[in-house]
Design an enzyme around this catalytic site. Structure first.
Site, PDB file in Angstrom:
ATOM      1  NE  ARG A 285      30.480  15.078  36.922  1.00 56.50           N
ATOM      2  CZ  ARG A 285      30.023  13.861  37.186  1.00 56.50           C
ATOM      3  NH1 ARG A 285      30.694  12.806  36.754  1.00 56.50           N
ATOM      4  NH2 ARG A 285      28.910  13.693  37.870  1.00 56.50           N
TER       5      ARG A 285
ATOM      6  CG  PHE B  93      13.229  15.025  31.872  1.00 51.18           C
ATOM      7  CD1 PHE B  93      14.583  15.142  31.641  1.00 51.18           C
ATOM      8  CD2 PHE B  93      12.818  14.536  33.106  1.00 51.18           C
ATOM      9  CE1 PHE B  93      15.515  14.788  32.600  1.00 51.18           C
ATOM     10  CE2 PHE B  93      13.731  14.181  34.079  1.00 51.18           C
ATOM     11  CZ  PHE B  93      15.090  14.305  33.826  1.00 51.18           C
TER      12      PHE B  93
ATOM     13  CB  CYS C 260      24.697  11.229  33.479  1.00 51.92           C
ATOM     14  SG  CYS C 260      25.316  10.727  35.096  1.00 51.92           S
TER      15      CYS C 260
END
Length: 451
Positions: free
Chosen positions: A334, A253, A264
């Site tokens: 999304r 990450f 999310c």
């Protein structure tokens, strides 16, 4: 064991299939008749590697069935997993609990035997306690309908793996009996040595939102440093590698790029901040507003760089966008960063063609004003600028020479830092990327209005 999974969207469909794979008898419940019919026929309603095989195998074995009836769910089993969505509430940063509450109240009226309702949805802390009171008031069995929380930690594209071989299992319960039931559900997984953390429901709820907040922070942190690298002439990839060797930090990450999207991280950090405000400790999480802003600004920087590379104007320029899904190995669009960029380019007059290996159909429904192509070679036709915005292997493996003659101008923005710039440059492409010397982008001060 016999169990139900209520809500067969991304989380629920994977969880139901995985629990059947462990040997349990599972009944999936959803109000969407078309989705239930597809799942009952062994067809996944979305793209997720490994899920179709899991569905077919367990439907054919008779371990996995589907229905639209909550009464049937109550009759079928005494363990019920809630896996419905918690989107952002309209006009607010808070989580919209309408679907969770509808399941709780709808199921409760049919509960006539002692049972355990296990929430897996991402919810504001305190939800389990609130639902326990709500269900006890409605259910014929009263307080013998217990509530526990067992958060999910799935990565889209790796959801089957993450369910069957998770990093950890967290169970928030109020009784030893409930804890024993959850341990029995996951017994085949726990037998492999996967850590099991038992705690109270509030802690379990907070584990999930805290994990997402931390991941979002790492992503936005490295993208903020990439902006500093642009200003200082430093290399963000070398910097990230050097940071990653520190065991206290880790490399995961810390990949710079266009930032996070999907259903999310964004909505969860906003809901976390909103819940902290309700609890009177909003200042403790005020940094999450900055994380959100950094993430949005990353999209703006790509648009500004595109404008700069096209001599200050996007109007009438043909632009090819590689990637529509918010991440690779998914058809989920999304809050897709790539589509947000594509939409902004279109608004500024660009003629945009978007390619994606799996997400074109979903992207067309969300952004019908954009152009799309399912043929990668054709997507390059006449392009005056190409933007690499979703890091699919298809793009990493692409021979840049093979599409050179198709484009009108070999200009490339690699907003995900996963292409080999030397390979593209060697055959005649001009390559730009944020935070890399010689692939310089544009400073934040030059950005125009927000998306």
């Amino acid at each position: 064991m016999r169990m139900t999974v209520i809500g067969t969207g991304y989380l629920g469909a994977v969880h139901a299939a995985a629990m059947a794979e462990l040997g349990h008898d599972v009944l999936g419940i959803d109000a969407d008749v078309a989705k239930i019919e597809a799942l009952a026929a062994g067809r996944a309603p979305f793209f997720e590697p490994g899920l179709p095989e899991l569905l077919i195998r367990n439907v054919e074995a008779g371990r996995l069935t589907f229905s639209t009836s909550l009464k049937e769910a109550a009759d079928f089993a005494d363990i019920h997993f809630i896996c419905v969505g918690t989107p952002q509430k309209p006009g607010s940063h808070a989580a919209d609990m309408v679907f969770v509450d509808a399941v709780a109240t709808g199921l409760a009226q049919y509960l006539t035997r002692p049972c355990l309702i296990v929430g897996k949805s991402t919810v504001p802390v305190g939800t389990a306690a609130r639902l326990a009171d709500l269900i006890a008031d409605i259910a014929p069995i009263g307080v013998q309908a217990k509530v526990a929380w067992n958060p999910e930690f799935l990565r889209e594209g790796f959801a089957v793996e993450d369910t069957l071989r998770p990093d950890r299992i967290v169970a928030g319960t109020s009784s030893a009996e409930a804890d024993e039931i959850i341990r029995a559900v996951y017994a085949p997984i726990l037998a492999t040595g996967i850590p099991y953390i038992t705690t109270d429901a509030a802690t379990a709820e907070l584990v999930k939102v805290s994990a997402n907040a931390f991941l979002a922070t790492k992503i936005s942190f490295i993208n903020a440093i990439a902006e500093v690298c642009d200003a200082a002439g430093a290399d963000i990839l070398t910097l990230a590698d050097a940071l990653g060797h520190d065991v206290r930090i880790g490399r995961k990450f810390l990949s710079p790029g266009l930032g996070f999207g999907g259903g999310c991280l964004g909505k969860d950090i906003r809901a976390f901040q909103a819940r902290a405000d309700e609890l009177g400790v909003g200042k403790a999480l005020s940094f999450l507003d900055d994380i959100d802003e950094i993430n949005t600004n990353g999209r703006l920087r790509v648009v500004e760089l595109a404008r700069t590379m096209l001599d200050g104007s996007l109007a009438g320029k043909r632009v090819t966008v590689l990637g529509a899904a918010f991440k690779p190995n998914s058809d989920d669009v999304r809050d897709s960063p790539s589509l947000a960029v594509a939409h902004r380019l279109h608004e500024e007059g660009a003629i945009v063609t978007v390619h994606d290996p799996e997400a074109v159909a979903n992207a067309q429904r969300a952004y019908p004003q954009l152009g799309f192509s399912t043929n990668l070679d054709v997507a390059f036709d006449g392009a005056e600028l190409t933007l690499h915005l979703t890091e699919w292997d298809d793009y990493r493996q692409l021979d840049p020479r093979s599409v050179l003659d198709r484009v009108a101008n070999p200009l490339l923005i690699d907003a995900r830092h996963t292409l080999n710039p030397g390979l593209w440059r060697d055959v005649g492409w001009t390559v730009r990327a944020m935070g890399r010397p010689g692939l310089a982008s544009v400073p934040a001060a030059a950005m125009s209005s927000a998306l």
